[in-house]
Structures are given as C-alpha cells and as structure tokens.
Design a protein around this motif. Structure first.
Motif, mmCIF file in Angstrom:
data_model
loop_
_atom_site.group_PDB
_atom_site.id
_atom_site.type_symbol
_atom_site.label_atom_id
_atom_site.label_comp_id
_atom_site.label_asym_id
_atom_site.label_seq_id
_atom_site.Cartn_x
_atom_site.Cartn_y
_atom_site.Cartn_z
ATOM 1 N N LEU A 1 0.815 -1.208 0.000
ATOM 2 C CA LEU A 1 0.000 0.000 0.000
ATOM 3 C C LEU A 1 0.851 1.261 0.000
ATOM 4 O O LEU A 1 1.912 1.327 0.618
ATOM 5 N N PRO B 1 -0.155 5.639 0.260
ATOM 6 C CA PRO B 1 -1.275 6.585 0.379
ATOM 7 C C PRO B 1 -1.524 7.309 -0.940
ATOM 8 O O PRO B 1 -0.581 7.735 -1.611
ATOM 9 N N LEU C 1 -8.403 6.479 -4.661
ATOM 10 C CA LEU C 1 -8.560 5.226 -3.916
ATOM 11 C C LEU C 1 -9.965 4.662 -4.096
ATOM 12 O O LEU C 1 -10.138 3.456 -4.271
ATOM 13 N N ARG D 1 -8.757 -0.500 4.308
ATOM 14 C CA ARG D 1 -7.885 0.269 3.413
ATOM 15 C C ARG D 1 -8.267 1.741 3.377
ATOM 16 O O ARG D 1 -7.404 2.619 3.281
ATOM 17 N N TRP E 1 -6.884 3.083 6.629
ATOM 18 C CA TRP E 1 -5.421 3.120 6.546
ATOM 19 C C TRP E 1 -4.965 4.271 5.670
ATOM 20 O O TRP E 1 -4.022 5.003 6.017
ATOM 21 N N ASN E 2 -5.609 4.457 4.526
ATOM 22 C CA ASN E 2 -5.200 5.521 3.608
ATOM 23 C C ASN E 2 -5.366 6.898 4.256
ATOM 24 O O ASN E 2 -4.497 7.774 4.112
#
Length: 325
Positions: A61, A63, A69, A139, A142-143
């Motif tokens: 991953l 960002p 995304l 995700r 997390w991003n």
C-alpha cells in the motif's frame, strides 16, 4: 540503468513474485482450513491464514488521494464482490432446488442483507464474504491515516492501532455490517505489512530465521486460533505478533523452495481472490459426496478453472477479476 529510469521503474506498479507466492501459501491454507474444520492443523491454520492476506496487502500500500482510492477499490474489489455475491446466491438457489434442499436464503433481498449487513453470520458458500468489505473499510481508514502520517514507524501509528483494538475489545459487540467487527484487527495487520516493507531493505540478522521458526512453533503449540470474521484476535497483541512471525517465517521459507514451486505458488497467489470467493461453494456442494482430500482438490481446481474462464474475455476480466480496461 540511469537514475531517471530507476525512478520511473519504481513509480510503476511491479508484481512481487515472492509476495504472490506467499499469498499462494495463504490461499492453500484458507482452502485447507475450510475442508478440515477441526483439529490441531485447522487451529494452526487459523492462527495466521487471514492475517497473512492483510499483511501482504499492507506491504504494497501507498497513500493516494481519496477519489483515486475510491475508484481503485470500486473497480478492483467492490464490483467483483457484488457480482460474485450475486453469482453465489443464484447458484445456491439453482443447486439446492435441483438437490431438493432448502437454500441458505429464501430470496436475493435477504441474502444481500446478510452478506452486506451481517457478515458475522454468513455461512455455507457465503462464509468468506466478510473478507472483502472488511478489506475495503480497512484500506480506506489506513489511507486516511497514511495521508496524515506517511511513515508507518511514526509513533502515532501504534498509539492509534492500540486505541482501536482496545475500543473494539471494550465495545464487545457482535454486529458486523460490511465486516466492520474485523476492521480493527485488519488495520493492525495492514500497518504491520507497511512497517515490514519499510524495514525490508535491511537483511535480517542470521539468528532471526531460527528465532522466528522457534517462535512460530511455540505459537502453534500455545496460542488459540484467531476468528477475525467475528472480531476474535486470540490473545490480543500476542496473537497479532505471532501471526506476523508465522507470516515472516513462511516468506523466508520460500527461499528454500525450487523455482518451479515458487512460480506455482505465485500463480495461485495471483488467483487468490477468485479462489477466496469460490472455494467454499465447491466444498459446500460436494461435501456429501467426497472425502476431505478430494474436496480440497475439487475446491482448488474448480476455483482455478473459474479464474481461468474469467480471464478469457475483457468484460469478465473487468467485472470478476477487477482488471483495468
């Protein structure tokens, strides 16, 4: 190769064969864990098999902007998830009608309600469908955190992860819309994967492999299995750490396999999402007619065939495999 060429190469998405092979090991464990559902082997598999996929995802991953995304997740995960869910529901109605057995759900509406809003209670051919909604939510979170703290070794990361795990343990709820109950654990493993990537350039000390191997054996012997689908993380922190140690040990063990074996595992790893969707259906419908070892072969081979069939046409590559146009 010039510095400019290196920069361009690093900017392009590159498949990591060893990481695909690691996912190949993981998907074999997932299939085995749904064929052999009791005993010490099953418990050992459930210590690491789903964390492995979140860790592997975290390793790759970076960002990106939220709109980008959302487009990427929609095309690669959400659309295939919805279509496979529809296909599995349709197959269950048809097959169970043919067998004279009541289907899991009475209609499509109730099926999608459980698949989307009560993932903790999915069963039969739908039991694994918690994974993708959970991955999408994890995700996204997390991003958002990575845009704020790009370096996973910053102190804010472990503090945030610990707070989320503690909050989930304190809440103790069982409802899991879109796999939400598993998201704190998934986020922890995504972060561990990103942290692993940051440290992957430095060769591990000579004793690390032996220590990890011994640690893995102790984890298999002493720690309870994880039940991520319902938010169970075994002995918190200790089981999370053990799942990574086992995953890291398996990654190191790939270096001792023949190239042909690694290539085969990498091929399975690249098919792992389709195998994830399909294998339980083959197990569910063939279970009354075949012993476990045969079920394992049927589930794996049948899922691979579905993947290969989906690859043949551009629309199915986009809709079922999430491939770009």
């Amino acid at each position: 190769m010039s510095g400019e060429m290196i920069d361009r190469a690093l900017a392009r998405p590159v498949r990591l064969d060893w990481l695909d092979a690691l996912k190949g090991v993981g998907i074999l464990a997932v299939v085995a864990g749904h064929v052999w559902t009791r005993g010490p082997v099953r418990d050992a598999i459930y210590l690491f098999h789903m964390p492995l996929f979140f860790i592997a995802s975290g390793f790759t991953l970076r960002p990106v902007s939220v709109p980008r995304l959302l487009r990427r997740l929609g095309a690669s995960l959400v659309v295939p998830f919805l279509i496979f869910s529809l296909l599995l529901l349709s197959a269950d109605f048809l097959i169970e009608h043919w067998r004279g057995v009541r289907p899991i759900f009475p209609n499509f509406a109730q099926g999608f309600q459980v698949i989307l809003l009560s993932t903790q209670s999915t069963r039969g051919p739908f039991t694994i469908l918690w994974f993708v909604p959970c991955l999408v939510l994890a995700r996204l979170i997390w991003n958002g955190l990575a845009l704020r703290w790009p370096d996973p070794s910053e102190w804010q990361w472990p503090v945030t992860i610990l707070a989320l795990l503690a909050g989930a343990a304190w809440w103790g709820g069982t409802a899991s819309p879109f796999g939400l109950i598993a998201v704190p654990g998934a986020l922890a493993f995504l972060w561990i994967g990103a942290l692993w990537r940051n440290r992957a350039g430095a060769p591990p000390p000579r004793w690390a492999g032996l220590a990890a191997g011994v640690g893995s054996l102790l984890a298999f012997a002493l720690l309870p299995p994880l039940a991520m689908k319902t938010g169970g993380l075994g002995i918190p922190l200790l089981s999370v750490a053990a799942a990574f140690v086992v995953t890291w040990t398996l990654a190191q063990a790939l270096g001792f396999l023949p190239g042909a074996a690694v290539a085969t595992l990498a091929g399975l790893g690249r098919m792992s999402l389709v195998i994830m969707y399909m294998h339980v259906a083959f197990i569910h419908y063939f279970a009354p007619y075949a012993p476990p070892a045969v079920l394992f072969v049927i589930a794996l081979a049948g899922s691979v065939m579905v993947h290969q069939a989906a690859r043949r046409y551009a629309p199915t590559r986009r809709l079922l495999l999430g491939a770009r146009a």
